[in-house]
Scaffold this motif. Sequence first.
Motif, PDB file in Angstrom:
ATOM      1  N   TYR A   1      33.546  36.880  12.814  1.00  0.00           N
ATOM      2  CA  TYR A   1      33.644  36.708  11.352  1.00  0.00           C
ATOM      3  C   TYR A   1      35.089  36.398  11.002  1.00  0.00           C
ATOM      4  O   TYR A   1      36.009  37.100  11.435  1.00  0.00           O
ATOM      5  CB  TYR A   1      33.199  37.982  10.634  1.00  0.00           C
ATOM      6  CG  TYR A   1      33.265  37.894   9.116  1.00  0.00           C
ATOM      7  CD1 TYR A   1      32.234  37.298   8.395  1.00  0.00           C
ATOM      8  CD2 TYR A   1      34.353  38.415   8.417  1.00  0.00           C
ATOM      9  CE1 TYR A   1      32.294  37.217   7.007  1.00  0.00           C
ATOM     10  CE2 TYR A   1      34.407  38.346   7.037  1.00  0.00           C
ATOM     11  CZ  TYR A   1      33.376  37.739   6.337  1.00  0.00           C
ATOM     12  OH  TYR A   1      33.439  37.661   4.970  1.00  0.00           O
TER      13      TYR A   1
ATOM     14  N   THR B   1      27.807  42.908  13.918  1.00  0.00           N
ATOM     15  CA  THR B   1      29.019  42.180  13.579  1.00  0.00           C
ATOM     16  C   THR B   1      29.734  42.859  12.424  1.00  0.00           C
ATOM     17  O   THR B   1      29.144  43.094  11.369  1.00  0.00           O
ATOM     18  CB  THR B   1      28.689  40.721  13.187  1.00  0.00           C
ATOM     19  OG1 THR B   1      28.083  40.067  14.298  1.00  0.00           O
ATOM     20  CG2 THR B   1      29.963  39.978  12.800  1.00  0.00           C
TER      21      THR B   1
ATOM     22  N   LYS C   1      32.358  42.773   9.457  1.00  0.00           N
ATOM     23  CA  LYS C   1      32.981  41.785   8.583  1.00  0.00           C
ATOM     24  C   LYS C   1      34.301  42.343   8.061  1.00  0.00           C
ATOM     25  O   LYS C   1      34.324  43.194   7.176  1.00  0.00           O
ATOM     26  CB  LYS C   1      32.047  41.429   7.435  1.00  0.00           C
ATOM     27  CG  LYS C   1      30.795  40.680   7.880  1.00  0.00           C
ATOM     28  CD  LYS C   1      29.960  40.240   6.688  1.00  0.00           C
ATOM     29  CE  LYS C   1      28.766  39.402   7.132  1.00  0.00           C
ATOM     30  NZ  LYS C   1      27.957  38.932   5.974  1.00  0.00           N
TER      31      LYS C   1
ATOM     32  N   THR D   1      35.073  39.610  16.419  1.00  0.00           N
ATOM     33  CA  THR D   1      33.912  39.941  15.595  1.00  0.00           C
ATOM     34  C   THR D   1      32.995  38.757  15.292  1.00  0.00           C
ATOM     35  O   THR D   1      31.843  38.949  14.890  1.00  0.00           O
ATOM     36  CB  THR D   1      34.364  40.517  14.243  1.00  0.00           C
ATOM     37  OG1 THR D   1      35.063  39.502  13.499  1.00  0.00           O
ATOM     38  CG2 THR D   1      35.277  41.720  14.437  1.00  0.00           C
TER      39      THR D   1
END
Length: 293
Positions: free
Chosen positions: A29, A2, A4, A27
């Motif tokens: 995020y 993932t 950020k 994502t």
Amino acid sequence: MTRKIAIIGTPEKWSTEALADAMAARTGYRQVVDMGQAVLDLGAGTLTCDGVDLCQLDGLVLKKIAEDYSPDALDRLEMLRMAEAAGVRIFSPPVNVLRLMDRLACTMTLRLADIPMPETTITESETAAAAALERYGAAVFKPLFSTKARGMMLLDSDAPDARDRIAEFHATNPVMYIQQKADLSGADLGMVFLNGDYLCTYARISQTGSWNTTIHSGGKYAAFDPTPELIDLGRRAQAPFGLTFTTVDIALTSAGPIVFEVSAFGGYSGALKGCGIDAAALVADHVLQEIGA
């Protein structure tokens, strides 16, 4: 893995939230950063906001550095250099955006690139300002830091109180930026680019009879189909700034097209409402491709 990637912008504003949603969809995020709440600790080497150290993120996307342009906004860009020095990719790079926040810096770059612009005078002298107004017939006095025509003053040379109005403007704008009024015929253009590639062009059409066509003053968006020559002008105008996403403001006049400015952050709403293009999605895809998600 993932990634950020946070969005620097204004919380609860449509374009900021749309970009944050687009990034989160890709994502998982989601983080919006208001730089007015950020804390730079030079000793610790951290730049934090809402408990998040921006120096530890994979990337930052600059949607808006401040609600209004001002010298203070330049300091916020300087703060972001800490994250950049830590290896965080920022879109667009702060040093590139710095050259656009100040209207004079943007104008100088465009003129040195031989981009056609309205006749312009910059001075601290009220006498020189009055002389420029007399030459131009009508002029727009512009603050060096402003967006959406805020703080601008339209003045005709035959106005009986012209000298007094110049003095009033000068009282809050020590360096006066004076631009000959262009005949916009009720519309001007926003030409949109992503990483230097042309996306679309929208028109801003006056609905109120206002001298400017900004949405802030009641203008409306519409689609526009530019010529290849006009696209080439927009491409040349934005090229010196190296921005991830931007809009070039262009007017069509009887003497040919002229460029007013290049936007530091681009017109997401204009691209969507005028052209039907989801710029937030395209920017998110581009950023992830650059970072290597």
